[in-house]
Scaffold this motif. Structure first.
Motif, PDB file in Angstrom:
ATOM      1  N   GLN A 289     -10.184   5.489  -8.698  1.00 37.10           N
ATOM      2  CA  GLN A 289      -9.141   4.593  -8.225  1.00 37.10           C
ATOM      3  C   GLN A 289      -9.354   4.297  -6.740  1.00 37.10           C
ATOM      4  OE1 GLN A 289      -6.653   3.088  -9.927  1.00 37.10           O
ATOM      5  NE2 GLN A 289      -7.425   3.967 -11.835  1.00 37.10           N
ATOM      6  N   SER A 291      -7.298   3.647  -4.387  1.00 36.13           N
ATOM      7  CA  SER A 291      -6.344   4.347  -3.527  1.00 36.13           C
ATOM      8  C   SER A 291      -6.678   5.830  -3.398  1.00 36.13           C
ATOM      9  CB  SER A 291      -4.917   4.193  -4.077  1.00 36.13           C
ATOM     10  OG  SER A 291      -4.842   4.688  -5.403  1.00 36.13           O
ATOM     11  N   ARG A 320      -5.744  -7.877  -7.170  1.00 37.65           N
ATOM     12  CA  ARG A 320      -6.875  -7.332  -6.416  1.00 37.65           C
ATOM     13  C   ARG A 320      -6.627  -7.423  -4.914  1.00 37.65           C
ATOM     14  NH1 ARG A 320     -10.167 -11.261 -10.180  1.00 37.65           N
ATOM     15  NH2 ARG A 320     -10.829  -9.914 -11.888  1.00 37.65           N
ATOM     16  N   GLU A 323      -4.310  -4.758  -3.783  1.00 39.27           N
ATOM     17  CA  GLU A 323      -4.928  -3.432  -3.784  1.00 39.27           C
ATOM     18  C   GLU A 323      -5.819  -3.240  -2.559  1.00 39.27           C
ATOM     19  OE1 GLU A 323      -5.491   0.423  -5.259  1.00 39.27           O
ATOM     20  OE2 GLU A 323      -4.050  -1.146  -5.786  1.00 39.27           O
ATOM     21  N   ARG A 326      -3.611  -2.568   0.332  1.00 34.94           N
ATOM     22  CA  ARG A 326      -3.091  -1.198   0.241  1.00 34.94           C
ATOM     23  C   ARG A 326      -4.126  -0.210   0.776  1.00 34.94           C
ATOM     24  NH1 ARG A 326      -2.003   2.036  -5.437  1.00 34.94           N
ATOM     25  NH2 ARG A 326      -1.085   3.924  -4.557  1.00 34.94           N
TER      26      ARG A 326
END
Length: 363
Positions: A289, A291, A320, A323, A326
């Motif tokens: 992942q 993150s 996307r 993300e 993030r």
């Protein structure tokens, strides 16, 4: 998003065209929308077309957009240029004459000509035509004094063929876009490399690092760690440049990689393993992942275990852009807490698929 008109009028063409991987038009559009906030614009895109057009109302709006954004740092844009005109219905027999006439009307001189198409099957079918057509166009513009290859400060001319009879014409500075037509570096697969993943790292190096950065940081004798290395494509790429690499993976490393004599394989978990001594480089292409990967990459830098890193973030099918932002925040939080100034560059490379590649280094 709106569909691109089949035959946009020339006076509707003022704006910015961004080329991207087919299927990522919405993501490229989101980036452009964020950059063009508070400007009057229309975003035009079509799924699987391989490009997005940000239509602007005035030349002043484009100047304002240029002040706000470094287009070379857009994540999903492989190439971009300022659109000046669109020619529809090019004749089948003589495409050169109307094209040269329209280019000469710009009252500009150019340092180079980039003949481009969308990165689609239809676009690839035009590659033979462009190879034959390119020298003819260069000769015609050189003869009229428009093409000056000895003047690199001049803008570059883009001729973006959408089908055989439509071409979008525009300009970019060398600092604003990719040096390669369509933003695709021409890399050959080394026969000694164990997997095509080596091309991802090769492309990341030539795309995300300047020539001076490459020369200073990829020298023989420097040390590197490759997390999740198997079968060794990224380790091989670093070793081919003379770096000594510790390859971390519980899986096997290809014999051809170990045969370089510059790579040590340690069977360990790339997420938890840490070196005893600091290294110049840490690279990572693990399927995890994003993150989860981003904070680990930042921690390596924050704790001084490496000076610089190239790593991939495997993106979700949706959201996307969100993300990526993030992950930017996660990296920023960790490095700000450590009081470290840093550089982060992110790009959706030609050899990437559902992922982006990042370069992270201390300033």
């Amino acid at each position: 998003m709106h569909s691109i008109p089949t035959a946009p009028r020339a006076h509707d063409a003022l704006g910015l065209l961004v080329q991207c991987r087919p299927g990522f038009e919405a993501d490229a559009g989101q980036e452009l929308q964020a950059c063009a906030a508070r400007l009057t614009f229309t975003l035009q895109a079509q799924a699987q077309s391989g490009f997005v057009f940000l239509a602007l109302g005035t030349p002043q709006a484009h100047d304002e957009l240029r002040r706000r954004i470094d287009t070379s740092r857009l994540v999903f844009a492989r190439q971009s240029f300022q659109v000046l005109a669109v020619i529809d219905e090019l004749p089948n027999r003589d495409r050169l004459t109307p094209l040269v006439e329209r280019i000469e009307a710009f009252n500009e001189r150019f340092s180079a000509i980039l003949l481009e198409t969308p990165d689609t099957n239809a676009g690839k079918e035009q590659s033979g035509f462009l190879r034959r057509f390119g020298p003819l166009l260069e000769e015609a513009l050189a003869k009229s004094g428009k093409l000056r290859i000895d003047s690199p400060h001049l803008p570059r001319l883009h001729a973006f063929f959408v089908g055989a009879r439509q071409v979008w014409l525009g300009l970019s500075l060398a600092s604003e876009g990719s040096a390669w037509p369509m933003g695709i570096p021409r890399l050959r697969m080394p026969k000694e490399a164990p997997s095509r993943s080596t091309l991802k790292l090769a492309e990341a190096i030539v795309t995300l690092l300047s020539a001076d950065e490459q020369k200073s940081s990829l020298r023989p004798g420097l040390t590197a760690v490759d997390l999740g290395a198997a079968p060794g494509g990224w380790s091989w790429q670093l070793a081919s440049r003379g770096l000594r690499v510790t390859a971390i993976d519980n899986g096997p490393i290809a014999p051809s990689v170990l045969a370089t004599g510059l790579i040590e394989h340690l069977r360990a978990d790339g997420l938890t393993w840490r070196p005893k001594k600091p290294v110049e480089w840490m690279v990572c292409d693990m399927v995890e992942q994003p993150s989860k990967i981003a904070p680990i990459m930042a921690d390596w830098l924050a704790t001084g275990r490496c000076r610089r890193s190239i790593f991939n973030l495997k993106l979700p099918m949706k959201k996307r852009h969100e993300e990526i932002e993030r992950c930017r925040d996660l990296i920023d939080q960790r490095l700000r807490a450590a009081g470290i100034k840093y550089i982060l560059r992110i790009k959706h490379l030609y050899h990437d698929r559902e992922e982006v590649t990042c370069y992270l280094t201390r300033r």
